[in-house]
Design a protein around this motif. Sequence first.
Motif, PDB file in Angstrom:
ATOM      1  N   ILE A 333      40.690  -2.419   0.955  1.00 29.83           N
ATOM      2  CA  ILE A 333      39.618  -3.006   0.140  1.00 29.83           C
ATOM      3  C   ILE A 333      38.279  -2.497   0.557  1.00 29.83           C
ATOM      4  O   ILE A 333      37.841  -2.189   1.617  1.00 29.83           O
ATOM      5  N   LEU A 334      37.601  -1.774  -0.398  1.00 31.00           N
ATOM      6  CA  LEU A 334      36.235  -1.204  -0.358  1.00 31.00           C
ATOM      7  C   LEU A 334      35.277  -1.588  -1.429  1.00 31.00           C
ATOM      8  O   LEU A 334      35.449  -1.547  -2.421  1.00 31.00           O
ATOM      9  N   ARG A 335      34.090  -2.198  -1.186  1.00 30.97           N
ATOM     10  CA  ARG A 335      32.890  -2.461  -2.095  1.00 30.97           C
ATOM     11  C   ARG A 335      32.290  -1.121  -2.242  1.00 30.97           C
ATOM     12  O   ARG A 335      31.583  -0.349  -1.449  1.00 30.97           O
ATOM     13  N   VAL A 336      32.457  -0.695  -3.551  1.00 31.79           N
ATOM     14  CA  VAL A 336      31.806   0.332  -4.066  1.00 31.79           C
ATOM     15  C   VAL A 336      30.369   0.558  -4.720  1.00 31.79           C
ATOM     16  O   VAL A 336      30.121   1.676  -5.190  1.00 31.79           O
ATOM     17  N   GLY A 337      29.997  -0.712  -5.085  1.00 29.96           N
ATOM     18  CA  GLY A 337      28.772  -0.933  -5.725  1.00 29.96           C
ATOM     19  C   GLY A 337      28.416  -2.289  -5.602  1.00 29.96           C
ATOM     20  O   GLY A 337      29.251  -3.298  -5.145  1.00 29.96           O
ATOM     21  N   SER A 338      27.372  -2.733  -6.503  1.00 32.07           N
ATOM     22  CA  SER A 338      26.978  -4.099  -6.474  1.00 32.07           C
ATOM     23  C   SER A 338      28.107  -4.887  -7.391  1.00 32.07           C
ATOM     24  O   SER A 338      28.082  -4.855  -8.714  1.00 32.07           O
ATOM     25  N   GLY A 339      29.011  -5.570  -6.679  1.00 34.24           N
ATOM     26  CA  GLY A 339      30.007  -6.263  -7.412  1.00 34.24           C
ATOM     27  C   GLY A 339      31.140  -5.417  -7.913  1.00 34.24           C
ATOM     28  O   GLY A 339      31.824  -6.008  -8.719  1.00 34.24           O
ATOM     29  N   GLN A 340      31.470  -4.355  -7.481  1.00 34.47           N
ATOM     30  CA  GLN A 340      32.483  -3.544  -7.747  1.00 34.47           C
ATOM     31  C   GLN A 340      33.318  -3.201  -6.532  1.00 34.47           C
ATOM     32  O   GLN A 340      32.665  -2.887  -5.529  1.00 34.47           O
ATOM     33  N   VAL A 396      37.695  10.010  -1.800  1.00 32.84           N
ATOM     34  CA  VAL A 396      39.163   9.555  -1.716  1.00 32.84           C
ATOM     35  C   VAL A 396      40.001  10.523  -1.148  1.00 32.84           C
ATOM     36  O   VAL A 396      39.929  11.773  -1.649  1.00 32.84           O
ATOM     37  N   GLY A 397      40.692  10.202  -0.099  1.00 36.66           N
ATOM     38  CA  GLY A 397      41.394  10.921   0.568  1.00 36.66           C
ATOM     39  C   GLY A 397      43.098  10.875   0.193  1.00 36.66           C
ATOM     40  O   GLY A 397      43.375   9.719  -0.386  1.00 36.66           O
ATOM     41  N   GLY A 398      43.884  11.927  -0.029  1.00 37.30           N
ATOM     42  CA  GLY A 398      45.148  11.732  -0.519  1.00 37.30           C
ATOM     43  C   GLY A 398      46.033  12.888   0.125  1.00 37.30           C
ATOM     44  O   GLY A 398      45.744  13.521   1.005  1.00 37.30           O
ATOM     45  N   ASP A 399      47.396  12.987  -0.276  1.00 36.41           N
ATOM     46  CA  ASP A 399      48.119  14.049   0.217  1.00 36.41           C
ATOM     47  C   ASP A 399      47.922  15.434  -0.331  1.00 36.41           C
ATOM     48  O   ASP A 399      48.855  16.255   0.025  1.00 36.41           O
ATOM     49  N   ARG A 400      46.867  15.406  -1.137  1.00 32.98           N
ATOM     50  CA  ARG A 400      46.905  16.838  -1.407  1.00 32.98           C
ATOM     51  C   ARG A 400      45.042  17.169  -1.021  1.00 32.98           C
ATOM     52  O   ARG A 400      44.348  17.678  -2.042  1.00 32.98           O
ATOM     53  N   GLY A 401      44.555  16.678  -0.147  1.00 30.69           N
ATOM     54  CA  GLY A 401      43.182  16.806  -0.035  1.00 30.69           C
ATOM     55  C   GLY A 401      42.372  15.741  -0.520  1.00 30.69           C
ATOM     56  O   GLY A 401      42.743  14.559  -0.384  1.00 30.69           O
ATOM     57  N   VAL A 402      41.082  16.090  -0.896  1.00 33.19           N
ATOM     58  CA  VAL A 402      40.002  15.344  -0.976  1.00 33.19           C
ATOM     59  C   VAL A 402      39.616  15.356  -2.412  1.00 33.19           C
ATOM     60  O   VAL A 402      39.319  16.388  -3.069  1.00 33.19           O
ATOM     61  N   SER A 403      39.196  14.253  -2.969  1.00 37.65           N
ATOM     62  CA  SER A 403      38.508  13.972  -4.439  1.00 37.65           C
ATOM     63  C   SER A 403      37.140  13.244  -4.206  1.00 37.65           C
ATOM     64  O   SER A 403      37.377  12.181  -3.285  1.00 37.65           O
ATOM     65  N   TYR A 404      36.327  13.027  -5.135  1.00 39.96           N
ATOM     66  CA  TYR A 404      35.230  12.091  -5.056  1.00 39.96           C
ATOM     67  C   TYR A 404      34.803  11.340  -6.384  1.00 39.96           C
ATOM     68  O   TYR A 404      34.970  12.393  -7.554  1.00 39.96           O
ATOM     69  N   CYS A 405      34.404  10.392  -6.480  1.00 44.31           N
ATOM     70  CA  CYS A 405      33.945   9.821  -7.824  1.00 44.31           C
ATOM     71  C   CYS A 405      32.545   9.461  -7.808  1.00 44.31           C
ATOM     72  O   CYS A 405      32.021   8.808  -6.846  1.00 44.31           O
ATOM     73  N   SER A 406      31.525  10.003  -8.670  1.00 45.36           N
ATOM     74  CA  SER A 406      30.034   9.830  -8.319  1.00 45.36           C
ATOM     75  C   SER A 406      29.674   8.636  -9.395  1.00 45.36           C
ATOM     76  O   SER A 406      28.519   8.008  -9.260  1.00 45.36           O
ATOM     77  N   ASN A 407      30.636   8.094 -10.262  1.00 47.77           N
ATOM     78  CA  ASN A 407      30.322   6.829 -10.940  1.00 47.77           C
ATOM     79  C   ASN A 407      31.272   5.675 -10.565  1.00 47.77           C
ATOM     80  O   ASN A 407      31.903   5.230 -11.625  1.00 47.77           O
ATOM     81  N   PRO A 408      31.420   5.201  -9.458  1.00 46.52           N
ATOM     82  CA  PRO A 408      32.430   4.278  -9.117  1.00 46.52           C
ATOM     83  C   PRO A 408      32.371   2.852  -9.680  1.00 46.52           C
ATOM     84  O   PRO A 408      33.149   2.300 -10.100  1.00 46.52           O
ATOM     85  N   ALA A 409      30.855   2.664 -10.219  1.00 47.47           N
ATOM     86  CA  ALA A 409      30.425   1.357 -10.903  1.00 47.47           C
ATOM     87  C   ALA A 409      31.216   1.238 -12.036  1.00 47.47           C
ATOM     88  O   ALA A 409      31.551   0.280 -12.657  1.00 47.47           O
ATOM     89  N   GLU A 410      31.404   2.559 -12.809  1.00 41.47           N
ATOM     90  CA  GLU A 410      32.103   2.481 -13.986  1.00 41.47           C
ATOM     91  C   GLU A 410      33.469   2.386 -14.181  1.00 41.47           C
ATOM     92  O   GLU A 410      34.258   2.716 -15.262  1.00 41.47           O
ATOM     93  N   ALA A 411      34.348   2.569 -13.042  1.00 45.96           N
ATOM     94  CA  ALA A 411      35.688   2.660 -13.024  1.00 45.96           C
ATOM     95  C   ALA A 411      36.393   1.585 -13.616  1.00 45.96           C
ATOM     96  O   ALA A 411      37.447   1.740 -14.247  1.00 45.96           O
ATOM     97  N   ALA A 412      35.920   0.247 -13.704  1.00 46.00           N
ATOM     98  CA  ALA A 412      36.771  -0.808 -14.142  1.00 46.00           C
ATOM     99  C   ALA A 412      36.782  -0.797 -15.643  1.00 46.00           C
ATOM    100  O   ALA A 412      37.477  -1.354 -16.237  1.00 46.00           O
ATOM    101  N   ASP A 413      35.671  -0.050 -16.257  1.00 48.20           N
ATOM    102  CA  ASP A 413      35.779   0.364 -17.703  1.00 48.20           C
ATOM    103  C   ASP A 413      36.835   1.623 -18.083  1.00 48.20           C
ATOM    104  O   ASP A 413      36.703   1.859 -19.330  1.00 48.20           O
ATOM    105  N   GLY A 414      37.067   1.953 -17.037  1.00 40.99           N
ATOM    106  CA  GLY A 414      38.053   3.241 -17.512  1.00 40.99           C
ATOM    107  C   GLY A 414      37.187   4.544 -17.622  1.00 40.99           C
ATOM    108  O   GLY A 414      37.649   5.480 -18.132  1.00 40.99           O
TER     109      GLY A 414
END
Length: 610
Positions: A333-340, A396-414
């Motif tokens: 579990i990872l806090r990615v922003g204020s309240g996210q 984010v690490g996975g079984d095919r390398g690395v990706s990143y998200c620049s707007n994680p606070a908006e993830a819950a909105d899709g």
Amino acid sequence: MLLPLATLAQWTSRTSFAEVLEWHEYGGGVFCRCAHGAFTVDSDGEINTITRTSGLSSASLTASCADKGGRFWTLGYGDGSVDVCRNGRITNVVASPSASGAARAMACEGKWILVASGGGVSLVDAEKCEMYGYCEFGAAVESVALIDGTAYATAGGSAFSIDVLSPNFQNFGVWKSQSKSSVSQYFEPDTEYSGATPKGLPEDSVAAMSSMDGKMLAVNKFCTQVSRDGIVTFQNPDFPCGFTSVFFNPYNSAHYFLGGSDGSVYEYLNGSLKAKYDFCKGAAIVGMDCTEEGDLFVLSKAFPYPVAVFDHDGKWHNATSFKLTKSIEPKQILRVGSGQFWVNMGADGILAVDLNNTPLDFSDDKSTTLFPAVNGSRVGTKVTSMCVGEQGRVYVGGDRGVSYCSNPAEAADGSAKFSRPIITEHSDRDGNYSQYLLMYNTVNAIAVDAAGRKWFGTNGNGVFVVNEDADGEVMRFNTRNSPLPSDTVYAVEVVQSTGEVFFSTANGIASYISDAQKSAADLDDVLVYPNPVRPGYSGDVHISGLEAGCDVRITDVAGHLVYKGVADSGLLTWDCHNLNGNPCASGVYLIMVYNTDTRHKTVKKLLIVR
């Protein structure tokens, strides 16, 4: 082959010596083999550890023997090779091309070493440190012995012998067949070691690591704290239950929480158990993080609600917005922003939850599941690690390398948008070329140091370090170019205040002193190491715990200036040469540190012995 001393000086092996697997009389003392390291105890009781940092070829130790007269010791490895140490020099002897499998038993007499590996027996000349001969048995060799110039081996319920100097050593048909009972006295029974052992970690594996203010906690069956004050270990109050996770109060490093395999959460303050909580009712705790207000979010293996909250008023809540749709084992579990918050669900991707500015009211939360994807294509098939980097970007690490998200606070909105770092590498054949970062690797762990560099622990390819922008490789560590115990790295933890990076691997724990650390709030924690500088050392002296902008001057006791410089970060290195470029002579040197902005100052002494 020994690694360069300058490289070794930055590494520390954190091997467990708690369980001695094999021991031998050695020069009036003993030589002991553990799972991933060895040690000697001399006749005066002095203990010396032997690890990858000491120059061992591997941390996968499978067999050992030692000359009773103290002329040499030898260790066998999982690849069938052996290390022979004579006169303080370690030489790796490669297994015969015909041999296969790990070295499983060893014996020595005079200058000879007999090694059982795979389905045969090897003979090594300890004086020349080379392979002398190999005999293929065609069956697994269980044990070996060397008695009065005769080699003995047992395999398939039978025993065999031959003169060590026989010209037909490599011809199995010439070996004499004997009953095992007739030679059983030659094979010493294993006896339990009851002598002294080095102080160190109590175990080689960890379930989790975390650090703050110069302290690193590693947990499994025990909790081990590693700091400048040494190593402190204690067990779970409900032992044999183990610890499975650890979390520091970000506002007080003396206050931390440990999760247990039985679902209990243990609260510690100033090194003492303050309270125990059983809200999670038997579901193992696998991760923790907190809100800015100090509410602790606890992730367990409970289904369908894996998250519980211990609020800053001391009350527990069931976080119903963190709901799983099927029975899986969340990992982080990872806090990615204020309240996210994000929850790593492995092959099921990521559960993203927005607390909607009401941390303890879960009725109005927003949540969704997502999987890292770029241009409509998923990045691999499972999520293996997550870490917050610069400007709130989540890697984010996975079984095919690395990706990143620049707007994680908006993830819950899709609305989360992912990208893949592109790194430029060099090939002697193709010149410079670009590809997605670690696209052919499974990334088990991610950490970020004080310089913004990313440290990636992989599943089989060691550790990769890239720059802050993640578009250029800075360093790479593996078992071939460093004392890293294994190329399979499960966890990476950076102690930000000292720059020390810890790696939990398949063959134990090791740490590396990097050149990036956070600036100190004052100069009370300035540390000079190694100190003293001993004969033969050719690496740098590290001065840590500095403030950025500190003026550093080094003089001899007569006041002659031998070095001056300015610290760009919390760490400064000195090559032990004077202003003329010559090595400094033996003696005591004064290291004077002063910050003109804060007016903090300190003086440390350094001893150099040539």
